[in-house]
Design an enzyme around this catalytic site. Sequence first.
Site, PDB file in Angstrom:
ATOM      1  N   ASP A 119       0.840  -1.198   0.000  1.00  0.00           N
ATOM      2  CA  ASP A 119       0.000   0.000   0.000  1.00  0.00           C
ATOM      3  C   ASP A 119       0.877   1.250   0.000  1.00  0.00           C
ATOM      4  OD1 ASP A 119      -2.124  -1.717   0.215  1.00  0.00           O
ATOM      5  OD2 ASP A 119      -2.287  -1.507   2.394  1.00  0.00           O
TER       6      ASP A 119
HETATM    7  N1  URA Z   1      -1.156  -5.969   3.902  1.00  0.00           N
HETATM    8  C1  URA Z   1      -1.704  -4.726   3.873  1.00  0.00           C
HETATM    9  O1  URA Z   1      -2.767  -4.494   4.421  1.00  0.00           O
HETATM   10  N2  URA Z   1      -1.014  -3.758   3.238  1.00  0.00           N
HETATM   11  C2  URA Z   1       0.192  -3.963   2.651  1.00  0.00           C
HETATM   12  O2  URA Z   1       0.776  -3.016   2.092  1.00  0.00           O
HETATM   13  C3  URA Z   1       0.742  -5.253   2.688  1.00  0.00           C
HETATM   14  C4  URA Z   1       0.043  -6.243   3.324  1.00  0.00           C
END
Ligand code: URA
Length: 245
Positions: free
Chosen positions: A116
Amino acid sequence: MQLQDILYSQGFGTRRICAGLIQQGWVAVYGAGAAEPVVCLNALQDFEVEGLVMRVQGVDWSYQDKAYVMLYKPAGTECSQKPSAYPSVYTLLPAPLRQRPSKSAVDGVQAVGRLDQDTTGLLLLSDDGQFIHRMSSPKKHVPKVYRVTSKHPISGDQIERLLAGVVLDDDPRPVRAAACVQLDEHTMDLALTQGKYHQVKRMIAAVGNRVDALHRSRIGGLELPADMRPGEWRWLSQEDIALLT
Ligand code: URA
């Protein structure tokens, strides 16, 4: 291999651009054990690529048949080539890594999975399609370790539920953490072997807490090196790659 083809294979531009770089004296080649490289003006000169190190426009570059790199992804960056709101992680890489010619639809290295925009930490990129496929395959069960900082205090019950398995909204089958170790009131290390969309955030929400910060510290046996800084990238060594599988 001819020097212009070597440069082309490493992503320095079209063969014509590479020939131009060479003819204008921008490319020097290190001989075996030499401290300083020697300028080569002949674009058609042959070199053995194994172990070859060049200096291109003042920057040393070692020949890599396939590119395998790790990047310390900073917060506020997107893993997409065409980001919607934040700068792309690809802008943190030198142009040759983004331009390496490829037999697949897209040139350059590609991220192995996505993090993310607000997640930090270890991101792998490569132009080896088989490697990307292997690393992303849920069947491989390569564990990925995330350091979770939570908004609310973490309880023993939450840890137990994360290990036992929680149901997310897109699949009735429970997903469970391969390991979950509480480090302090608001911090835990969570290991996952799947990679569903927003998986950590959704799992933490499913047990009644919330992710305040998320950092990926390890993939398989490969740790994000302690001396790397956000935004920095490095080549993966053979030893690093062996730790991933
Ligand atoms: N899980 C998430 O919620 N976000 C990420 O960036 C990676 C794993």
